[in-house]
Enzyme design. Structure first.
Site, PDB file in Angstrom:
ATOM      1  N   ASP A  82      13.179  -6.549  17.283  1.00  0.00           N
ATOM      2  CA  ASP A  82      12.223  -5.535  16.844  1.00  0.00           C
ATOM      3  C   ASP A  82      11.545  -4.904  18.070  1.00  0.00           C
ATOM      4  O   ASP A  82      11.147  -5.625  18.991  1.00  0.00           O
ATOM      5  CB  ASP A  82      11.178  -6.203  15.935  1.00  0.00           C
ATOM      6  N   HIS A  83      11.422  -3.603  18.061  1.00  0.00           N
ATOM      7  CA  HIS A  83      10.776  -2.876  19.164  1.00  0.00           C
ATOM      8  C   HIS A  83      11.278  -3.300  20.546  1.00  0.00           C
ATOM      9  O   HIS A  83      10.475  -3.667  21.413  1.00  0.00           O
ATOM     10  CB  HIS A  83       9.245  -3.029  19.115  1.00  0.00           C
ATOM     11  N   HIS A 184       0.724  -0.056  12.817  1.00  0.00           N
ATOM     12  CA  HIS A 184       0.817  -1.518  12.941  1.00  0.00           C
ATOM     13  C   HIS A 184      -0.589  -2.105  12.865  1.00  0.00           C
ATOM     14  O   HIS A 184      -1.568  -1.418  13.111  1.00  0.00           O
ATOM     15  CB  HIS A 184       1.436  -1.892  14.291  1.00  0.00           C
TER      16      HIS A 184
HETATM   17 ZN   LIG Z   1       6.959  -1.945  14.207  1.00  0.00          ZN
END
Ligand SMILES: [Zn+2]
Length: 341
Positions: A82-83, A184
């Site tokens: 992720d990311h 987020h």
């Molecule tokens: Zn994210």
């Protein structure tokens, strides 16, 4: 059925109008808590490890454990970075056996984001790894003792439809994380998603869309987003807050407790309750159940039931229908052989 890449998994979600929950892991206990929740709910799941969380879980050390456990779960599991913030991390995740990667080039100007994402997609696709990218800027990523912090989405950084079309066409990505009022961490005030923009993006792009910053969004808004093309929802803050809250209550009620594993177990139970609720709301519950089965509707090698069969040695996999036929043929032959004796 065990490991499935993001493209195949979200393809099923898109055509069946549900979203797959993608949950970030920040310690080893998450692996069991997340998989057990999904198995109980007969739901596919995406396990995430974010680059900002490498300080809690080192990808190279933990990947063999995650992948081994995911393989043995009797549900479809996608293991995704992720990311990922740079080329090096993406290649490291692929080398570790992750079958999907998210490259986050959202901080770069469009041209630079396209050129880096395109190169990463070319490399990932060569080894059947799916790629998710981000356009617009979701923002609000926070990590550490004070995380999550509250944020307000910036309208100027929402995903632009024209840019998204160009981005998809030039990079060939498998899924796109969009900025439509989501952030987020914790939302400052009530989250207000721009559904009109989401619909426009969904009508323009043929690929599944992804909603990051899933914590704090109402169940109704989740459902509306899924109707409008969201096929993957990233969720972390809600789980970690539920775990800390439960742990605090447990320690207050039991001030003399000194058993570390019991404290961890208590917090993991809170995480499991939260995750199971999310799977219900996202509509993925029951997708691996007999007749309404993701396993049954899956007809290609990536989702086939893994067996070692000489007739299928080239792929090492076989679809459910073929498996039934193989078994039936073998049973019929045995009956014939017996009656001929
Ligand atoms: Zn994210």
């Amino acid at each position: 059925m065990s490991l499935i890449n993001l493209k195949n998994l979200l393809g099923h979600a898109k055509s069946n109008k549900y979203a797959v929950g993608a949950f970030a892991m920040t310690n080893i206990d998450f692996i069991e808590a997340l998989l057990e929740s999904a198995i109980e709910k007969k739901s596919p799941i995406i396990l995430l490890l974010a680059e900002v969380h490498f300080k809690y879980l080192d990808i190279e050390r933990v990947a063999p454990i995650i992948i081994d456990r995911a393989r043995s779960a009797n549900i479809p599991v996608c293991v995704s970075l992720d990311h990922g913030l740079n080329f090096k991390t993406i290649v490291k995740a692929i080398r570790c056996g992750f079958n999907s990667v998210m490259f986050d080039g959202s901080k770069f100007p469009l041209k630079e984001n396209i050129s880096q994402t395109k190169e990463i997609t070319r490399i990932a696709h060569a080894v059947d790894v799916s790629v998710e990218a981000e356009l617009g800027y979701v923002g609000g990523e926070s990590v550490g003792e004070k995380a999550p912090e509250s944020h307000t989405p910036d309208k100027n950084l929402f995903t632009n439809v024209k840019d998204a079309k160009r981005f998809y066409e030039e990079t060939g990505i498998d899924a796109l994380a969009v900025a439509v009022g989501n952030v987020h961490g914790i939302y400052k005030g009530e989250p207000k998603l721009d559904f009109e923009l989401l619909k426009e993006l969904s009508d323009t792009l043929p690929i599944p869309l992804v909603l990051h910053g899933g914590s704090g969004i109402s169940d109704d808004d989740y459902k509306k987003s899924i109707e409008l093309g969201i096929c993957k929802i990233n969720y972390y803050t809600g789980m970690t807050m539920a775990a800390v809250k439960r742990m605090r209550a447990y320690l207050t009620e039991n001030p003399d407790v000194n058993s570390y594993p019991d404290i961890i177990k208590t917090s993991m139970l809170a995480i499991m309750e939260d995750v199971k609720e999310r799977l219900d709301v996202f509509g993925s519950t029951g997708k691996c159940d007999s007749s309404d089965s993701l396993c049954l509707s899956c007809d290609d090698r990536s989702c086939g039931i893994n067996i070692r069969d000489n007739n299928h040695s080239s792929s090492g996999t076989i679809s459910y229908k073929d498996l039934i036929k193989t078994i039936s043929d073998k049973v019929s032959n045995n009956i014939l052989n017996l009656s001929n004796k």
